[in-house]
Write an enzyme that holds these catalytic residues in place. Structure first.
Site, PDB file in Angstrom:
ATOM      1  NE  ARG A 183      -3.522  -0.010   2.758  1.00 36.77           N
ATOM      2  CZ  ARG A 183      -4.065   0.130   3.965  1.00 36.77           C
ATOM      3  NH1 ARG A 183      -3.965  -0.845   4.850  1.00 36.77           N
ATOM      4  NH2 ARG A 183      -4.689   1.235   4.305  1.00 36.77           N
ATOM      5  CD  GLN A 205     -12.961   7.492   9.626  1.00 34.54           C
ATOM      6  OE1 GLN A 205     -13.277   6.434  10.166  1.00 34.54           O
ATOM      7  NE2 GLN A 205     -13.703   8.072   8.706  1.00 34.54           N
ATOM      8  CG  ASN A 206      -8.480   8.565   4.367  1.00 27.55           C
ATOM      9  OD1 ASN A 206      -9.239   7.663   4.712  1.00 27.55           O
ATOM     10  ND2 ASN A 206      -8.839   9.524   3.538  1.00 27.55           N
ATOM     11  CB  VAL A 207      -2.991   5.319   6.983  1.00 27.11           C
ATOM     12  CG1 VAL A 207      -3.751   4.939   8.256  1.00 27.11           C
ATOM     13  CG2 VAL A 207      -3.284   4.321   5.854  1.00 27.11           C
ATOM     14  CG  ASP A 208      -4.385   9.010   1.851  1.00 29.87           C
ATOM     15  OD1 ASP A 208      -5.470   8.451   1.583  1.00 29.87           O
ATOM     16  OD2 ASP A 208      -4.290  10.232   2.089  1.00 29.87           O
ATOM     17  CG  HIS A 256      -7.766   5.206  12.167  1.00 28.49           C
ATOM     18  ND1 HIS A 256      -8.894   5.048  11.400  1.00 28.49           N
ATOM     19  CD2 HIS A 256      -8.197   5.289  13.458  1.00 28.49           C
ATOM     20  CE1 HIS A 256      -9.957   5.019  12.179  1.00 28.49           C
ATOM     21  NE2 HIS A 256      -9.572   5.172  13.430  1.00 28.49           N
TER      22      HIS A 256
END
Ligand code: BV8
Length: 228
Positions: free
Chosen positions: A57, A87-90, A105
């Site tokens: 990812r 909430q995104n980890v990007d 997150h």
């Protein structure tokens, strides 16, 4: 005094950049079991599998770009005091130019020590493999909040939403707690808008706009920037 806006985002805001969501028909949790990949148990059972899942990812993240929705959110900073709660980890909000991003997150482009959770290292888009150790000598893990782990920055996020004059929720199924519960902190008098492709749960007190983030978010932003 600038009006305050909170943008609360989930995987759907990054879908048009090419990153898979979690619960859509072709989503990540349709292809992998989250118990086998995004839990501390998965990590202790099979750390290499978990590392490879996040390495794949992270490599993909290095090949995609922010989309018009991320860019429109960044433009809001011209006239508003904006907090992005994601909430995104990007890192697509940051790459689009947003300067105040609160990650609930974790972040895919960071690694964390397994012996000191405050020891966080920037990874860029590089892999983590078994044997990659933190400066204190313990194995590095993705700096991601797994299921069953405590969420970061909840109080900061709740306070920002409570104080917001406008709350725009984009691309989330609101199915993961405690993050999903944050939208209830929006005040009665705040303007509350939600953009998503489908409704997984009642939008509560939000005006729901059904459609794609890359089309609808720029339209909402344009209205707000022109005083609407
Ligand atoms: C916690 C990082 C306290 C990982 C994520 C039993 C045991 C333990 C815990 C629980 C339990 N039962 C319930 C829980 C709580 C659990 C939970 O909520 N589980 C769910 C599955 C029921 N939560 C937790 O465990 C949290 N921690 O509770 O700690 C604790 C401590 C110890 C013991 C017990 C409790 C931690 C949760 C964080 C997990 N990590 N991400 C990774 O990324 O690999 S969650 C993951 O899913 C994402 O981060 C995201 O936040 C979340 C939700 O996904 P969405 O972003 O909403 O995406 P989704 O695919 O679901 O929806 C997409 C939406 O976009 C849709 O609405 C769609 O219509 C829309 N869309 C699609 N395309 C577009 C679009 N909209 C616009 N335009 C488009 N183009």
């Amino acid at each position: 005094m600038m009006e305050k806006i909170v943008l609360f985002s989930g995987a759907g805001i990054s879908a048009e950049s090419g990153l898979k969501t979690f619960r859509d028909p072709d989503g990540l949790w349709k292809r992998y079991s989250l118990e086998d990949l995004a839990t501390p148990g998965a990590w202790s059972r099979n750390p290499s599998l978990v590392l490879e899942f996040y390495n794949a990812r992270r490599r993909q993240l290095g090949e995609v770009e922010p989309n018009a929705a991320h860019r429109a959110v960044a433009e809001l900073e011209e006239q508003f005091a904006v907090t992005v709660v994601t909430q995104n980890v990007d890192d697509l909000h940051e790459r689009a130019g947003s300067t105040n991003v609160v990650h609930l997150h974790g972040q895919l482009n960071q690694a964390r020590s397994t012996m000191d959770s405050d020891l966080i290292l920037d990874l860029g888009f590089r892999d983590i493999v078994l044997g990659d150790l933190c400066p204190k000598g313990s194995q590095l893990r993705p700096n991601i909040v797994w299921f069953g782990e405590n969420v970061n920055n909840l109080e900061v996020a709740a306070a920002a939403i409570e104080a917001a004059d406008k709350v725009l929720v984009v691309g989330t199924s609101l199915s993961v707690y405690p993050a999903a519960g944050l939208i209830h902190h929006a005040s009665a008098q705040a303007e509350k808008v939600m953009v998503s492709m489908d409704l997984d749960s009642e939008p509560q007190r939000f005006t729901w706009l059904q459609g794609k983030a890359a089309e609808l978010v720029p339209a909402v932003v344009e209205t707000w920037l022109s005083g609407g």
